[in-house]
Scaffold this active site. Structure first.
Site, PDB file in Angstrom:
ATOM      1  N   GLN A 159      -7.240   5.817  -4.536  1.00  0.00           N
ATOM      2  CA  GLN A 159      -7.120   7.260  -4.289  1.00  0.00           C
ATOM      3  C   GLN A 159      -8.021   8.008  -5.163  1.00  0.00           C
ATOM      4  OE1 GLN A 159      -3.813   9.000  -3.943  1.00  0.00           O
ATOM      5  NE2 GLN A 159      -2.696   7.138  -3.426  1.00  0.00           N
ATOM      6  N   ASP A 175      -0.064   5.231   0.964  1.00  0.00           N
ATOM      7  CA  ASP A 175      -0.176   6.003   2.512  1.00  0.00           C
ATOM      8  C   ASP A 175       0.007   5.225   3.300  1.00  0.00           C
ATOM      9  OD1 ASP A 175      -0.846   7.617   0.083  1.00  0.00           O
ATOM     10  OD2 ASP A 175      -2.699   7.938  -0.084  1.00  0.00           O
ATOM     11  N   ARG A 199     -13.576  11.991  -7.048  1.00  0.00           N
ATOM     12  CA  ARG A 199     -14.303  13.199  -5.821  1.00  0.00           C
ATOM     13  C   ARG A 199     -13.541  14.171  -6.571  1.00  0.00           C
ATOM     14  NH1 ARG A 199     -13.589  13.327   0.036  1.00  0.00           N
ATOM     15  NH2 ARG A 199     -15.633  13.306   0.545  1.00  0.00           N
ATOM     16  N   ASP A 233       0.549  -1.383   0.521  1.00  0.00           N
ATOM     17  CA  ASP A 233      -0.341   0.061   0.043  1.00  0.00           C
ATOM     18  C   ASP A 233       0.524   1.388   0.186  1.00  0.00           C
ATOM     19  OD1 ASP A 233      -2.218   1.709   0.617  1.00  0.00           O
ATOM     20  OD2 ASP A 233      -2.514   1.874   2.250  1.00  0.00           O
ATOM     21  N   ARG A 283     -11.461  -0.948  -6.070  1.00  0.00           N
ATOM     22  CA  ARG A 283     -11.226  -0.109  -4.322  1.00  0.00           C
ATOM     23  C   ARG A 283     -10.833  -1.324  -4.157  1.00  0.00           C
ATOM     24  NH1 ARG A 283     -11.408   3.922  -1.720  1.00  0.00           N
ATOM     25  NH2 ARG A 283     -12.052   4.261   0.183  1.00  0.00           N
ATOM     26  N   ARG A 295      -9.549  -2.658   5.036  1.00  0.00           N
ATOM     27  CA  ARG A 295      -8.759  -2.604   3.711  1.00  0.00           C
ATOM     28  C   ARG A 295      -7.617  -3.221   3.608  1.00  0.00           C
ATOM     29  NH1 ARG A 295     -10.308   3.860   2.427  1.00  0.00           N
ATOM     30  NH2 ARG A 295      -8.112   3.388   3.666  1.00  0.00           N
TER      31      ARG A 295
END
Length: 416
Positions: free
Chosen positions: A304, A259, A309, A257, A352, A381
Site C-alpha cells: 500500500q 488488490d 506517497r 494479496d 514491500r 511481485r
C-alpha cells in the site's frame, strides 16, 4: 533425453567432487537436562509434540526431502529410540545407530561413528526443526565451494542469541558458540552440509563439534551459510514447547494479496482510498466463505505505497479494511490478519513485495510453515515474494479467479 536437473549436479570443493547427500546424521545423545522432568524417562528426541515424538517429524522431513539413510548418534536412554524406530522401514528410510556414553561430547560422537558416515552428508541436532528445502541448501553449497555449510536464522527479531557473523557474500566470518564475540547476529540452527574435508578437523580430545569444526573453518574462510528469515522451532527448552506445538499443528492457511485478488485493482499509481472506491472481484466473497467453512485461516499481505506517497492515510486504509472485514463476515468468511507495506516504491524497505518481509511477519505471528502455505497473488511481485519465502504460489488472472483457485485447492488440498 532425460530432463536436466540442476539439483543433482555435483559440488566441486577444494579439488574433490561431492554428490548431493542421501545420508543424514542426527546428534541425539545428550541427557536433555533442560527438558526435565519430561526427559527423566526418555531422551530429548522422544519429547512428545501433539502425541508424537519430535524425532518423527525430523525423520519424515528427511524422507520427504530425498534422504534414504539416517544415522542416529545416541547416548542417553538409547533403547527408547531404537525400540521405537527400529530399522526405519515404517518411515520409508533406513535407520542405523551409533551408541556412546551419555556424557560424551558431540565431536567424539561423530568421531566414533565416522566410519559409518558418507563423505558428504547432512548433519542436524535432534532438538531443532526448520522447514528445510534441501534443493536450496545444495544450490548454495555448490555455489559457495566451501567444505561445510551451516544454516543460520537471520535473527532480525532477536529471537535468540546470535552465534555467527556473516560477510557480505554470506560466508561465515565468525562462529562463536560461547557467544562472547561482540556483534554476533545470526543463529546457527543445526542443519549443516558437511564433508570429509570438514571432519578432518575433528580433534582427539572430547569437545563440542561446533567448536572443533565450525570455529576454525570460519577462521580459515572455509565455512559458508544458508541464511533464512523463517523461524525455527525447538524442543531444547520447556518454554519453547507451546510455539513448537502450534507450528506442528500445521493449521491450513492461505495468504492472499489484496488488490487484484479480492478487489478490482486500481490503475497504476492509483489506490483505494475509501470504501466508495472499493469493488469486489466476482466470486471473492464466496471464496472467502469456502475457505472459512473448510477451516482455513486467511491472511492478507498487500503493498500500500499510497501511504508513503502521501496519497492516502493509514487511518483511511484501516477504515477500508474494517468495512472489508465486516462484509466478509456477513458473507460467512473471515480475515484473520492483514499485513501491509506502507512505504513508497523506492524506500528500500524489507516488507514491500517482491521482498518476502510481509510473509515472514505472518509466519512468526501464526507459527506458519511457509513451505506448506499457499500464497495467491496477481502479478510478478507476488510470485517473487512467494518464491523467496518458499511458498507455493498461484496467480489470479482474467480467466482464473480466486474462487476458481479456491475450488481447486479445496478439491485437492494440495497445499494444506
Amino acid at each position: 533425453m532425460a530432463a536436466f536437473d540442476a539439483h543433482s549436479l555435483p559440488a566441486h570443493i577444494e579439488g574433490r567432487i561431492y554428490r548431493r547427500p542421501t545420508q543424514a546424521v542426527i546428534l541425539a545423545g545428550g541427557r536433555g537436562t533442560r527438558m526435565r522432568p519430561i526427559t527423566d524417562d526418555r531422551p530429548k528426541p522422544m519429547v512428545p509434540i501433539l502425541g508424537r515424538p519430535f524425532l518423527e517429524y525430523q525423520i519424515e522431513q528427511l524422507r520427504d526431502q530425498g534422504f534414504e539413510r539416517v544415522l542416529i548418534l545416541l547416548g542417553y536412554l538409547p533403547d527408547v529410540v531404537q525400540n521405537h524406530f527400529g530399522d526405519g522401514r515404517d518411515w520409508g528410510v533406513h535407520i542405523a545407530y551409533s551408541v556412546t556414553d551419555p556424557d560424551q561430547l558431540t565431536s567424539s560422537r561423530v568421531a566414533t561413528a565416522r566410519h559409518m558416515i558418507d563423505p558428504c552428508f547432512l548433519l542436524l541436532y535432534c532438538d531443532n526443526y526448520w522447514p528445510m528445502q534441501m534443493s536450496r541448501l545444495w544450490a548454495r553449497f555448490r555455489q559457495a565451494g566451501k567444505p561445510a555449510l551451516i544454516t543460520v536464522y537471520s535473527n532480525s527479531d532477536r529471537y535468540s542469541r546470535g552465534s555467527a557473523l556473516l560477510d557480505r557474500d554470506g560466508h561465515v566470518r565468525v562462529f562463536d558458540r560461547s557467544r562472547t564475540t561482540p556483534g554476533l547476529q545470526q543463529v546457527e540452527i543445526s542443519y549443516a552440509i558437511l564433508t570429509d574435508l570438514a571432519l578432518a578437523l575433528l580433534p582427539e580430545q572430547d569437545t563440542l563439534l561446533e567448536e572443533a569444526i565450525y570455529t576454525p573453518l570460519a577462521q580459515q574462510g572455509r565455512l559458508t551459510a544458508y541464511c533464512s528469515d523463517h523461524r525455527y522451532y525447538s524442543v531444547g527448552s520447556l518454554n519453547r514447547l507451546p510455539a513448537t506445538e502450534a507450528f506442528m499443528r500445521r493449521e491450513p492457511t492461505v495468504i492472499l494479496d489484496r488488490d487484484g485478488v479480492l478487489n478490482r485493482k486500481p490503475p497504476t499509481a492509483q489506490y483505494v482510498r475509501n470504501w466508495d472506491e472499493w469493488a469486489w472481484c466476482p466470486g471473492a466473497l464466496e471464496a472467502l466463505r469456502l475457505l472459512h467453512d473448510r477451516g482455513y485461516r486467511t491472511i492478507l499481505a498487500s503493498n500500500q505505497p499510497g501511504i508513503g506517497r502521501g496519497v492516502m492515510t493509514a487511518a483511511g486504509l484501516e477504515a477500508v479494511h474494517d468495512r472489508m472485514k465486516r462484509e466478509v463476515a456477513q458473507a460467512g468468511g473471515r480475515i484473520d490478519a492483514i499485513y501491509y507495506c506502507p512505504h513508497d516504491w523506492d524506500d528500500g524497505c524489507d516488507c514491500r513485495k517482491p521482498k518476502p518481509g510481509l510473509l515472514y511477519q505472518a509466519q512468526r505471528d501464526f507459527h506458519l510453515d511457509l513451505t506448506r502455505t499457499l500464497f495467491v497473488g496477481d502479478d510478478e511481485r507476488d510470485a517473487a515474494a512467494a518464491a523467496a519465502a518458499g511458498c507455493a504460489f498461484r496467480r489470479v488472472t482474467d480467466s482464473c479467479s480466486l474462487l476458481d483457485l479456491t475450488r481447486q485447492l479445496l478439491g485437492t488440498r494440495a497445499y494444506a
